[in-house]
Design a protein around this motif. Structure first.
Motif, short mmCIF file in Angstrom:
data_model
loop_
_atom_site.label_atom_id
_atom_site.label_comp_id
_atom_site.label_asym_id
_atom_site.label_seq_id
_atom_site.Cartn_x
_atom_site.Cartn_y
_atom_site.Cartn_z
N SER A 1 0.80 -1.22 0.00
CA SER A 1 0.00 0.00 0.00
C SER A 1 0.84 1.28 0.00
CB SER A 1 -0.92 0.00 1.22
OG SER A 1 -1.87 -1.03 1.15
N THR B 1 -3.92 1.12 -4.71
CA THR B 1 -4.83 0.59 -3.70
C THR B 1 -4.15 0.70 -2.34
OG1 THR B 1 -4.01 -1.68 -3.97
CG2 THR B 1 -5.94 -1.03 -5.28
N HIS C 1 -4.67 -0.10 2.16
CA HIS C 1 -5.38 -0.45 3.40
C HIS C 1 -4.46 -0.07 4.55
CE1 HIS C 1 -3.29 -4.54 3.84
NE2 HIS C 1 -3.03 -4.22 2.59
N TYR D 1 -10.44 -1.51 2.27
CA TYR D 1 -9.50 -1.63 1.15
C TYR D 1 -10.02 -0.75 0.02
CZ TYR D 1 -6.26 -4.13 -1.99
OH TYR D 1 -5.25 -4.48 -2.85
#
Length: 229
Positions: free
Chosen positions: A30, A46, A48, A181
């Motif tokens: 990430s 992306t 999280h 997410y």
């Protein structure tokens, strides 16, 4: 190019290719995903990344790692993060504080991975230094590798997602934290045809149906704009 390591992104990329959109994949964590977006090395990141100070996901990190850049954060899924332990939990592990025990050996994710950030934030809040933990410096680049190491008895504990624990023999999963997410796109890039195609696939009933059947994904907010920074 779409950054991230979850299976859901592979399926998303394949569906985009079926629509004639070339979607390449970069399997990085990430933190590095957001840095790559900042440097225009990828089109979609992306993340999280949990922020312990605000008890929230991604927004603080996007603002810190893409300063002065307007970004749109769109939800992909919610997942359960937790602890991989040996089947039967012989060490009687119950939570984050157990990382501070002298009889515990762990295996870690690489720096920048969302699971590594989650662990480090909890250790910081508990006042536990990573240098005190046996195995803290031993890193692997996937949840599957971590769960497998625990299953083989090479480590007592690791941090990862629930879905992977179901795939590895000899591993039990202790749920600890529900995580969000998200996709992150520079707002100025939203009108691009390839980005609109990605969002269209993400919000399609066919995509939701496929992952709803797999299990391990909470899709209640899929495709929803979480924040515009």
């Amino acid at each position: 190019m779409i950054c991230g390591q979850d299976l859901i992104l592979d399926v998303l990329s394949n569906l985009l290719r079926q629509r004639g959109v070339m979607a390449l994949r970069a399997y990085i964590g990430s933190y590095d995903s957001l840095v790559s977006l900042y440097h225009d090395r990828v089109g979609v990141a992306t993340a999280h990344l949990w922020d312990g100070a605000s008890d929230s996901y991604n927004i603080a990190h996007v603002r810190a790692l893409l300063p002065g850049i307007a970004c749109t954060i769109v939800n992909v899924t919610w997942r359960m993060q937790g602890l991989y332990v040996a089947e039967g939990n012989p060490k009687r592990i119950t939570g984050w504080a157990d990382f501070g025990r002298d009889d515990i050996r762990m295996i870690n994710r690489e720096k920048g991975a969302g699971s590594r950030v989650l662990l480090d934030e909890h250790l910081r809040r508990l006042g536990i230094s990573g240098s005190r933990i046996a195995g803290y410096g031993q890193e692997s680049a996937s949840h599957l590798a971590l769960a497998s190491a625990v299953g083989r008895g090479e480590a007592d504990i690791a941090v990862g997602t629930e879905k992977i624990a179901r795939q590895v023999d000899g591993v039990a999963f202790l749920p600890m934290q529900r995580e969000r997410y998200d996709l992150v796109v520079k707002t100025e890039h939203l009108p691009r045809p390839e980005v609109q195609a990605l969002l269209s696939v993400l919000r399609s009933q066919a995509f939701k149906a496929e992952f709803g059947a797999i299990g391990g994904y909470d899709l209640r907010d899929i495709g929803r704009v979480i924040c515009e920074t």
